[in-house]
Design an enzyme around this catalytic site. Structure first.
Site, PDB file in Angstrom:
ATOM      1  N   HIS A 163      21.775  18.187 -35.242  1.00  6.10           N
ATOM      2  CA  HIS A 163      20.619  17.480 -34.807  1.00  6.10           C
ATOM      3  C   HIS A 163      19.378  17.837 -32.995  1.00  6.10           C
ATOM      4  CE1 HIS A 163      24.310  14.732 -36.162  1.00  6.10           C
ATOM      5  NE2 HIS A 163      23.213  14.192 -35.878  1.00  6.10           N
ATOM      6  N   GLU A 223      27.334  19.620 -29.857  1.00  3.41           N
ATOM      7  CA  GLU A 223      25.829  21.182 -30.375  1.00  3.41           C
ATOM      8  C   GLU A 223      25.647  21.947 -29.835  1.00  3.41           C
ATOM      9  OE1 GLU A 223      23.340  19.393 -32.745  1.00  3.41           O
ATOM     10  OE2 GLU A 223      24.597  18.238 -34.396  1.00  3.41           O
ATOM     11  N   ARG A 263      25.646  -8.948 -17.500  1.00  2.00           N
ATOM     12  CA  ARG A 263      23.972  -8.501 -17.838  1.00  2.00           C
ATOM     13  C   ARG A 263      23.987 -10.121 -18.592  1.00  2.00           C
ATOM     14  NH1 ARG A 263      23.878  -3.524 -16.286  1.00  2.00           N
ATOM     15  NH2 ARG A 263      22.304  -3.095 -14.548  1.00  2.00           N
ATOM     16  N   ARG A 271      24.620  -3.631  -7.586  1.00  2.00           N
ATOM     17  CA  ARG A 271      24.925  -4.727  -8.661  1.00  2.00           C
ATOM     18  C   ARG A 271      25.435  -5.989  -7.923  1.00  2.00           C
ATOM     19  NH1 ARG A 271      25.885  -5.106 -14.120  1.00  2.00           N
ATOM     20  NH2 ARG A 271      25.458  -7.166 -13.880  1.00  2.00           N
TER      21      ARG A 271
HETATM   22  N1  URA Z   1      22.473   3.003 -15.630  1.00  3.35           N
HETATM   23  C1  URA Z   1      23.748   1.439 -16.629  1.00  3.35           C
HETATM   24  O1  URA Z   1      24.703   1.817 -16.984  1.00  3.35           O
HETATM   25  N2  URA Z   1      23.541   0.868 -16.094  1.00  3.35           N
HETATM   26  C2  URA Z   1      22.809   0.519 -14.462  1.00  3.35           C
HETATM   27  O2  URA Z   1      23.336  -0.690 -14.593  1.00  3.35           O
HETATM   28  C3  URA Z   1      22.291   1.565 -14.466  1.00  3.35           C
HETATM   29  C4  URA Z   1      21.768   2.775 -15.037  1.00  3.35           C
END
Ligand code: URA
Length: 264
Positions: free
Chosen positions: A6, A83, A171, A226
């Site tokens: 890859h 790899e 989300r 968040r």
């Molecule tokens: N990467 C993720 O997986 N989640 C986020 O909220 C920001 C970066």
């Protein structure tokens, strides 16, 4: 020996590098490679941007460091990491980004990862489900010290590695809408348990490292809180990326020193 399937790279391309720094995003590779030292591109097969950089130790001595993009998620990361191990790498450090679960982490802060909850599948191809996904202790100590002296806000702790950016991290998916019922409420659950951030690759990296007996570690820049929202803004992304690269660059001497001591 031929080229890694890859990566499209062979042993001579790696120039004997035993330390690999692994951002997810190929666009982040040049800046990280140049933060290490004199750097040059060695390939970009299938989007896996790869550079070799030379860390100057003193006037006469320098060591090669591979900087290679892993892409998103465990399946992609393990392909690259396998790899790289095949090409001689013995210490793999993820230098990535994350979304803060801990309410006191803001974009630009840095997370040193001490373990990863396995909300993903790739780690199960290396470890039974009962086994924890944890990085090497000495690598983590080096990263912690670099974070301490960086002057940046930082925190050490457990992250949640999710296979998905949208439903797994609770989300609203632009395609799928609200998370499925079995994922609804999990952000508060992780916070209650003390997890500090979401990301998508650490569990797989640590599991592969455990299995392959190769040292691993991770430092992540926070790009979104968040507590405050879901969306990653360009400003948050820039701050998070800068933080992780800065701490990784500071950790280099300590990481390279570990290569001269016995593997765990
Ligand atoms: N990467 C993720 O997986 N989640 C986020 O909220 C920001 C970066």
């Amino acid at each position: 020996m031929g080229l890694a399937y890859h990566l499209g790279l062979g042993h001579p391309d790696l120039a004997g590098a035993e330390l690999a720094l692994l951002p997810g995003d190929p666009g982040r590779v040049p800046a990280l490679a140049m933060a290490v030292g004199e750097a040059r591109r060695i390939g970009s097969h299938r989007g896996f941007e790869a550079w070799i950089s030379w860390k100057q130790l003193d006037e006469e001595n320098r060591l090669p460091v591979a900087v290679v993009a892993t892409g998103i998620g465990g399946p992609s990361l393990t392909t690259v990491a396998e790899e790289l191990i095949g090409l001689g790498c013995k210490l793999l450090v993820r230098v990535g980004t994350a979304g803060a679960i801990a309410p006191d982490l803001e974009p630009g802060a840095v997370v040193v990862v001490t373990g990863a909850a396995r909300l993903e599948g790739a780690s199960r191809h290396y470890l039974p489900p009962e086994w924890p996904a944890i990085p090497d202790l000495e690598v983590t100590e080096v990263l912690l010290e670099a974070a301490r002296v960086s002057g940046l806000p930082w925190k050490a702790g457990v992250v949640v590695t999710s296979d998905t950016f949208y439903p797994g991290q609770e989300r609203l998916g632009p395609g799928s809408g609200p998370p499925a019922p079995w994922l609804a409420g999990t952000l508060s659950l992780w916070r209650e348990l003390g997890a500090i951030a979401y990301e998508m690759e650490c569990a797989a990296l640590f599991a592969l490292g455990t299995r392959a007996r190769v040292r691993t570690g991770a430092v992540l820049g926070i790009v979104v809180s968040r507590e405050k929202g879901e969306e990653v803004t360009p400003k948050g992304l820039e701050a998070g990326e800068r933080g992780a690269v800065g701490v990784a660059a500071r950790a280099l001497p300590g990481l390279l020193e570990l290569l001269t001591s016995a593997s765990p």
